[in-house]
Enzyme design. Structure first.
Site, PDB file in Angstrom:
ATOM      1  N   VAL A  46       0.838  -1.202   0.000  1.00  0.00           N
ATOM      2  CA  VAL A  46       0.000   0.000   0.000  1.00  0.00           C
ATOM      3  C   VAL A  46       0.875   1.255   0.000  1.00  0.00           C
ATOM      4  CG1 VAL A  46      -1.763   1.294   1.275  1.00  0.00           C
ATOM      5  CG2 VAL A  46      -1.909  -1.197   1.139  1.00  0.00           C
ATOM      6  N   CYS A  47       1.989   1.209   0.709  1.00  0.00           N
ATOM      7  CA  CYS A  47       2.847   2.395   0.867  1.00  0.00           C
ATOM      8  C   CYS A  47       3.240   3.054  -0.454  1.00  0.00           C
ATOM      9  CB  CYS A  47       4.082   2.048   1.691  1.00  0.00           C
ATOM     10  SG  CYS A  47       3.691   1.478   3.369  1.00  0.00           S
ATOM     11  N   PRO A  48       3.706   2.293  -1.466  1.00  0.00           N
ATOM     12  CA  PRO A  48       4.099   2.983  -2.695  1.00  0.00           C
ATOM     13  C   PRO A  48       2.932   3.662  -3.405  1.00  0.00           C
ATOM     14  CG  PRO A  48       4.254   0.610  -2.990  1.00  0.00           C
ATOM     15  CD  PRO A  48       3.993   0.862  -1.537  1.00  0.00           C
ATOM     16  N   LEU A  51       2.567   7.020  -1.495  1.00  0.00           N
ATOM     17  CA  LEU A  51       3.688   7.926  -1.721  1.00  0.00           C
ATOM     18  C   LEU A  51       3.692   8.461  -3.148  1.00  0.00           C
ATOM     19  CD1 LEU A  51       6.417   6.017   0.305  1.00  0.00           C
ATOM     20  CD2 LEU A  51       5.168   8.051   0.999  1.00  0.00           C
TER      21      LEU A  51
END
Length: 187
Positions: A46-48, A51
C-alpha cells in the site's frame, strides 16, 4: 495523549531527497507548512501507492509553501534503494526520512510498540511548528492525497481568515461560516 496543537519536538534525522542525503532537524520544519507522512515500511504494498499519490500533488503543495516529509523506520539508505528501483517511488522529490532510531515515530505517537513500524499517520504543521491536523489509518487502508490537499487548503484559509470556519466538504472558493449565536441550531 493527543499531539494535536502541540509543537514539534526536537529531532535529528537523515533524509533522502533528490539524489542526496540531507540532515534535518525540527528547525528545518519551522517557517512553512509541513506534512509528516508516516508509513510502515519501504518495499511494501500500500505504501508505494500512497507515496506516489502524494508525489503527484507535491508541486501544488510547494506552490502553497508546504514541505513534505515521508517517514518510515527504514534507513535513508533503504529509501535511496527503493527510490532507485521502483518507478512509483522514483517520482518522489520530497524528503524521505529515515527514522530507524524511532525518534520521530515516538514523538508523533505512531510507533507500534513491539513491532518497530510506524502506523499510517498524517500530520500537518503550521509555520510555527504546531500540529494542526492529524489522521491515523490502519495498515491496510491507504490515504488520499487529494483529500489531504483539500484539508491543507482549508487549514490555510482558516488560519488567514479569523472569524471564519470551513464547513464539511469545503473546497477552495466555496462559502465559509462565521460562527455566531444566529447560526446555533440552524445548520
Amino acid at each position: 495523549m493527543s499531539v494535536l496543537n502541540t509543537t514539534i519536538q526536537p529531532f535529528k534525522a537523515t533524509a533522502y531527497k533528490q539524489g542526496k542525503f540531507v540532515d534535518i532537524t525540527e528547525e528545518d520544519v519551522k517557517g512553512k507548512w509541513a506534512v509528516f507522512f508516516f508509513y510502515p515500511a519501504d518495499f511494501t504494498f500500500v505504501c508505494p501507492t500512497e507515496l506516489e499519490d502524494l508525489a503527484d500533488i507535491y508541486p501544488t503543495l510547494q506552490k502553497m509553501d508546504v514541505e513534505v516529509f515521508a517517514v518510515s523506520t527504514d534507513t535513508h539508505f533503504c529509501h535511496k534503494a527503493w527510490h532507485d528501483t521502483s518507478p512509483a517511488i522514483g517520482k518522489i522529490d520530497y524528503f524521505m526520512v529515515g527514522d530507524q532510531n524511532h525518534t520521530l515515530s515516538n514523538n508523533f505517537e505512531v510507533l507500534r510498540q513491539g513491532v518497530g513500524l510506524a502506523d499510517r499517520g498524517t500530520f500537518v504543521l503550521d509555520p510555527q511548528g504546531e500540529i494542526q491536523l492529524l489522521e491515523i489509518t490502519p495498515e491496510g487502508v491507504g490515504r488520499n492525497a487529494a483529500e489531504l490537499l483539500r484539508k491543507i487548503k482549508a487549514l490555510q484559509y482558516w488560519v488567514s481568515h479569523p472569524g471564519e470556519v470551513c464547513p464539511a466538504k469545503w473546497e477552495e472558493g466555496a462559502e465559509t461560516l462565521a460562527p455566531s449565536l444566529d447560526l446555533v441550531g440552524k445548520i
